[in-house]
Design a protein around this motif. Structure first.
Motif, short mmCIF file in Angstrom:
data_model
loop_
_atom_site.label_atom_id
_atom_site.label_comp_id
_atom_site.label_asym_id
_atom_site.label_seq_id
_atom_site.Cartn_x
_atom_site.Cartn_y
_atom_site.Cartn_z
N ARG A 60 -4.91 -6.81 -4.66
CA ARG A 60 -4.33 -5.63 -5.29
C ARG A 60 -3.76 -4.70 -4.22
O ARG A 60 -4.05 -4.84 -3.04
CB ARG A 60 -5.39 -4.91 -6.12
N SER A 61 -2.95 -3.74 -4.67
CA SER A 61 -2.25 -2.86 -3.74
C SER A 61 -3.07 -1.64 -3.37
O SER A 61 -2.60 -0.50 -3.42
CB SER A 61 -0.90 -2.44 -4.34
N ASN A 62 -4.33 -1.83 -3.02
CA ASN A 62 -5.13 -0.75 -2.46
C ASN A 62 -5.78 -1.24 -1.17
O ASN A 62 -5.86 -2.44 -0.92
CB ASN A 62 -6.19 -0.25 -3.46
N ALA A 111 2.10 1.95 -3.40
CA ALA A 111 1.03 2.51 -4.24
C ALA A 111 0.79 3.98 -3.91
O ALA A 111 0.56 4.81 -4.80
CB ALA A 111 -0.24 1.70 -4.07
N VAL A 112 0.81 4.32 -2.60
CA VAL A 112 0.61 5.71 -2.18
C VAL A 112 1.74 6.59 -2.73
O VAL A 112 1.50 7.70 -3.21
CB VAL A 112 0.56 5.80 -0.64
N GLU A 132 1.25 7.09 -6.55
CA GLU A 132 0.09 7.95 -6.82
C GLU A 132 0.39 9.39 -6.43
O GLU A 132 0.01 10.33 -7.14
CB GLU A 132 -1.12 7.43 -6.04
N VAL A 160 0.84 -1.20 0.00
CA VAL A 160 0.00 0.00 0.00
C VAL A 160 0.88 1.25 0.00
O VAL A 160 0.61 2.22 -0.72
CB VAL A 160 -0.96 0.00 1.20
N GLY A 181 -7.30 6.84 -4.84
CA GLY A 181 -6.60 5.77 -5.53
C GLY A 181 -6.07 4.72 -4.58
O GLY A 181 -6.18 3.52 -4.82
N ALA A 182 -5.48 5.17 -3.47
CA ALA A 182 -4.88 4.23 -2.52
C ALA A 182 -5.93 3.43 -1.77
O ALA A 182 -5.70 2.28 -1.41
CB ALA A 182 -3.99 4.99 -1.54
N THR A 183 -7.09 4.04 -1.52
CA THR A 183 -8.12 3.36 -0.73
C THR A 183 -8.96 2.42 -1.59
O THR A 183 -9.14 1.24 -1.25
CB THR A 183 -9.05 4.39 -0.06
N THR A 234 -8.21 5.36 -9.70
CA THR A 234 -7.18 6.33 -10.09
C THR A 234 -7.70 7.29 -11.14
O THR A 234 -8.28 6.87 -12.15
CB THR A 234 -5.94 5.59 -10.63
N GLY A 248 -8.64 2.09 -5.17
CA GLY A 248 -8.08 1.73 -6.47
C GLY A 248 -8.68 2.52 -7.60
O GLY A 248 -8.56 2.14 -8.77
#
Length: 585
Positions: free
Chosen positions: A309-311, A169-170, A173, A166, A215-217, A221, A219
């Motif tokens: 997934r990475s969210n 990903a943060v 983003e 996560v 996006g991070a929470t 984007t 997904g």
């Protein structure tokens, strides 16, 4: 038969007697507690006072005699930022805890790190204040609003969700969104034009924060300047991102209004369009989240274990379903916690970034200090896509120090409110103290962070001299230990740094906040240089005093924020900043 006047007098007497009863009860309990006390015969919790006291603050300060104002000020919401350590020094000779004896609820205030940590480490004895439900539980109960076993179950699941995937990903983003911000700032620049003056940087930072957390929470984007007008799904009046923005912008107040009020609010009154949009968002936002959750469940069911997934939504769903029957999150709790990560986290991040912008412009020496680090760890030839979280973030030590110092002086939550449902004993190195049942406990974060014993002249580096007021100065180098120390950053003793709270209920989004702040500021300072814009005929010293005043002109809404910097539009009366290109972008 009694007359109407007699009945009215009897009712008024009965009403006033409740205040007298509360005052006498609070006085007796305060004397029994062992703590010093301050008497302010006023109901600081009365709804009418809570609504009017903040806008009345400047007028009361001007009109009331100073001795009276000094006490009344302590009943005004958010007084901690404006009064600092004054109450403890003026009334208690430096003692850091006191009982507030008023005509409302029993209140205990502390800036003592030992007591603060004792309160925060005992979440079952000192529970979340019910007011949190009004704002943070709007879409479901969550880790910030629940208590007891329900909180412990949610915390256990959430603890492993904010992982390195996560954070990566943060970071990505945040870099992408800030690149979009810089591109938008210079969209009208051409030829040899190398700088732009704008009042919209603060709103742009809000937009970055919304997009990063969205996006991070979830997904979801969206590019910084991407339009979502043509992406409305059937059955919805707002897109997901439009509903998120609407809910977030109303998070500090209007969100607590009932939906029937929003929908029936007269069209001829101010605020009609905002409340109408909010009423749509209150329906569409949870509906979007449920739809996205359903899609994520299908993906999770079709994937192998560990392939989430990475969210946060994906990670939270997998962690919940792996918890076993009856131990996972309910649909309502899932929505509530996603809201906390995506929406509640936005307010603190956006305001911290906004304070950072003003500090960079006000203190160019610290901006140059940061740029040295930016240029060292982000070579100009690297593209944004080539920036790796694992390679960059650990090197951003000055950037984290800058963030810690911003949070120390401009703490998002000026106090943390807890409730002792039953009588409690606080055991400290100076003795034992007693608190009556149903006491509201306030930990004054602002005063904690101004402790001379902890922060004065901490980690003085070459060229820095000791000062008697050092704890009140913005000096991020205090957070960097000397070379050869076991830790790069100063590790505050327990209870002395509460930007993310402390104890078992420490903020679950702390790691995300550090990564986002660092990535945004690294990218911004890699691409641009920030300068303050002088008013006509204004000398540098005058401009610095004006910026200091703007930083002080802050109020605690949901979190601490500057007045007059958001939603002003280009050419408005906001705070203009000059953005200068770097690296020939």
């Amino acid at each position: 038969m009694p007359s109407l006047i007699t009945i009215a007098a009897a009712l008024a007497t009965a009403y006033l007697s409740t205040f007298i009863y509360c005052f006498l009860r609070n006085l007796l309990n305060a004397r029994k507690s062992g703590f010093p006390l301050i008497i302010i015969p006023w109901d600081q919790n009365h709804l009418l006072w809570m609504v009017t006291c903040v806008p009345l603050r400047p007028h009361l300060k001007k009109w009331l005699p100073k001795p009276l104002w000094n006490r009344v000020a302590l009943t005004i919401y958010g007084f901690e930022f404006h009064e600092g350590t004054r109450p403890f020094e003026q009334y208690f000779q430096g003692q850091k805890s006191y009982m507030h004896v008023g005509m409302g609820k029993s209140e205990f205030w502390t800036s003592d790190p030992e007591i603060a940590f004792e309160v925060l480490r005992r979440p079952r004895d000192f529970q979340q204040h019910p007011i949190a439900d009004l704002f943070v539980a709007r879409f479901g109960h969550n880790v910030l609003t629940t208590n007891g076993d329900r909180w412990a179950r949610q915390r256990r699941i959430i603890a492993g969700v904010i992982n390195e995937r996560v954070s990566k990903a943060v970071f990505a983003e945040s870099v992408a969104q800030t690149e979009g911000l810089v591109e938008a700032v210079f969209k009208d620049a051409s030829g040899t034009q190398e700088c732009v003056e704008t009042t919209e940087m603060f709103d742009m930072m809000k937009k970055v924060a919304i997009h990063v957390l969205s996006g991070a929470t979830m997904g979801s984007t969206v590019r910084f300047n991407e339009s979502t007008e043509n992406k409305l799904e059937p059955g919805f009046r707002l897109t997901y991102n439009e509903s998120v923005k609407t809910v977030i912008n109303a998070f500090a107040g209007p969100i607590i209004l009932p939906k029937w009020f929003m929908k029936s609010y007269p069209s001829f009154l101010p605020g009609h369009q905002m409340l109408k949009s909010l009423s749509y968002a209150m329906d569409d936002f949870p509906a979007h989240m449920k739809s996205m959750l359903a899609q994520e469940r299908l993906r999770t069911a079709a994937s192998k274990p560990g392939q989430a997934r990475s969210n946060i939504m994906s990670q939270l769903l997998q962690a919940s379903e792996a918890s076993g029957a009856g131990e996972g999150l309910s649909q309502e709790e899932m929505l509530g916690n996603l809201f906390v990560f995506g929406a509640a986290g936005f307010d603190t991040t956006a305001n911290t970034l906004s304070y950072a912008l003003v500090l960079l412009a006000r203190l160019p020496e610290w901006q140059a200090w940061l740029v040295e680090e930016v240029d060292r760890i982000l070579p100009a030839e690297l593209t944004s896509e080539q920036l790796e979280y694992s390679a960059v973030f650990p090197q951003a030590t000055r950037m984290l120090a800058f963030m810690y110092e911003t949070l120390r002086l401009y703490t998002p939550l000026v106090h943390m409110a807890k409730v002792a449902k039953t009588q409690q004993v606080l055991s400290t190195s100076s003795g034992e103290y007693w608190l009556p049942a149903n006491t509201t406990v306030y930990v004054n974060s602002i005063a904690v962070h101004l402790s001379a014993a902890v922060y004065r002249n901490l980690n003085l580096h070459e060229g820095e001299s000791p000062r008697d007021d050092d704890e009140f100065r913005f000096r991020p180098s205090r957070w960097l230990n000397r070379p050869g120390s076991p830790q790069i950053h100063f590790q505050p003793p327990k209870g002395t740094f509460l930007a993310w709270s402390a104890g078992p209920r420490v903020c679950p989004g702390m790691a995300m906040a550090k990564v986002e702040f660092s990535a945004v500021m690294l990218t911004l300072l890699r691409r641009s240089h920030l300068e303050a814009v002088a008013l006509e005929g204004e000398e540098r010293a005058d401009m610095e005093r004006r910026l200091d005043a703007r930083l002080r002109d802050s109020m605690s809404v949901l979190t601490l924020q500057m007045n007059g910097v958001y939603d002003v539009g280009e050419g408005g009366q906001g705070l203009p900043l000059r953005i200068v290109r770097r690296h020939g972008d």
